[in-house]
Design an enzyme around this catalytic site. Structure first.
Site, PDB file in Angstrom:
ATOM      1  N   ASP A   3       0.762  -1.111   0.172  1.00 29.90           N
ATOM      2  CA  ASP A   3      -0.388  -0.329   0.097  1.00 29.90           C
ATOM      3  C   ASP A   3       0.976   1.170   0.664  1.00 29.90           C
ATOM      4  OD1 ASP A   3      -1.382   1.847   0.884  1.00 29.90           O
ATOM      5  OD2 ASP A   3      -3.080   1.351   2.334  1.00 29.90           O
ATOM      6  N   HIS A  56       0.563   7.706   3.627  1.00 27.57           N
ATOM      7  CA  HIS A  56       1.467   7.450   5.145  1.00 27.57           C
ATOM      8  C   HIS A  56       2.626   7.304   5.264  1.00 27.57           C
ATOM      9  CE1 HIS A  56      -2.778   5.690   5.286  1.00 27.57           C
ATOM     10  NE2 HIS A  56      -2.879   4.681   4.021  1.00 27.57           N
ATOM     11  N   ILE A 110      -0.669   9.396   8.605  1.00 26.99           N
ATOM     12  CA  ILE A 110      -1.632   7.816   9.499  1.00 26.99           C
ATOM     13  C   ILE A 110      -1.129   6.772   9.416  1.00 26.99           C
ATOM     14  CG2 ILE A 110      -3.695  10.059   9.384  1.00 26.99           C
ATOM     15  CD1 ILE A 110      -5.165   8.268   7.665  1.00 26.99           C
ATOM     16  N   GLY A 123      -5.055   2.277   7.567  1.00 21.68           N
ATOM     17  CA  GLY A 123      -6.219   0.736   8.442  1.00 21.68           C
ATOM     18  C   GLY A 123      -5.694  -0.545   8.412  1.00 21.68           C
TER      19      GLY A 123
END
Length: 284
Positions: A187, A192, A207, A210
């Site tokens: 990903d 991120h 962040i 998830g």
């Protein structure tokens, strides 16, 4: 460019061949925090090739996670990555995932929902090898600013937590570099890793993925309530209720039932701000 829901759903499924081996599994497990302490026999099941088993959430990254990434470039979908948030995830494994394997993965847009201020894409990927089906993934992707096209609103049920004290509560600290390690599993969204991109998306710093929190939580449930027997897990679903930042600590509350574990995950440093909600692990 608005999402063309009819075109997206009608598009032919995309089929790719994927493969993985112990190195991919080990990298994924390290990315979700396995290996601490490094010599713990329970942790070696996630990190040492001679003892390795595969956490079912590995299905979200097998083959570099192309089901989600590819779905965002399907016909009828042209979205800005800065407007994209992962809203929820469901994985159902049809049998234990082998440490080394090859499979055919089929991906499609299963649904497009209109939430008013956002659209929700349900991206489905199914994988099968020569012995039959391996897993089915459904990723719910929120695209801010793409709602209001008059489509079906979609389901909105919530999973109520038991009205009692959790059976187990554990805490897991997220390393400050964990997003950088996790993204090596496929990903590459700069949200991120790149502070400037994160700012464009409305965050003061990058962040955590998830799906990294998702994997950390499933590992905690398996290790705490299932004696680490990952082959007992049949399905796992969650709704991403809030972001989490590298360096924070997750508080994971678990309620065990008949063949299922309900889970709630919060960020301790932010007054238990919700992170994962409507979370359910089904097991044998």
């Amino acid at each position: 460019m608005p999402i063309d829901a009819a075109k997206a759903i009608a598009a032919d499924p995309r089929t790719t061949e994927i493969g993985w081996d112990h190195k991919d599994v080990q990298l994924y497990h390290l990315g979700i925090g396995a290996g601490i302490p490094a010599t713990d026999p329970d942790e070696l099941r996630y990190t040492l090739e001679s003892r390795l088993h595969v956490l079912p959430s590995f299905a979200t990254v097998a083959g570099a996670g192309m089901g989600v990434v590819g779905g965002l470039s399907s016909p009828g979908i042209d979205v800005d990555l800065a407007a994209v948030l992962h809203g929820g995830q469901t994985v159902r494994v049809h049998r234990p995932i082998p440490v080394k394997g090859r499979a055919v993965q089929t991906s499609k847009v299963a649904a497009v929902y209109d939430k008013g201020k956002a659209a929700v894409l349900v991206l489905r990927t199914e994988a099968a090898d020569d012995d039959g089906p391996l897993w089915t993934n459904d990723a719910q992707i929120f695209v801010r600013g793409e709602g209001g096209f008059g489509g079906e609103r979609g389901p909105s049920e919530r999973l109520a937590l038991p009205d009692r004290t959790p059976d187990r509560v554990v805490e897991r600290t997220i390393r400050k570099d964990q997003a950088l390690l996790y993204r090596l599993s496929g990903d590459w969204n700069p949200l991120h890793a790149d502070p400037e991109f994160a700012e464009l998306a409305g965050f003061d710093r990058p962040i955590l993925h998830g799906l990294c929190t998702y994997g950390m939580t499933l590992k905690a449930v398996a290790d705490t309530l299932l004696d680490g027997a990952v082959a007992r897990i049949g399905a796992y679903s969650t709704r991403f209720a809030g972001v989490v930042f590298p360096g924070e600590t997750l508080r994971i509350r678990m309620w065990a039932g008949d063949g299922r574990v309900q889970v709630a995950v919060t960020a301790t440093e932010r007054d238990d701000a919700p992170v994962l909600a409507d979370t359910l692990v089904e097991h044998f």
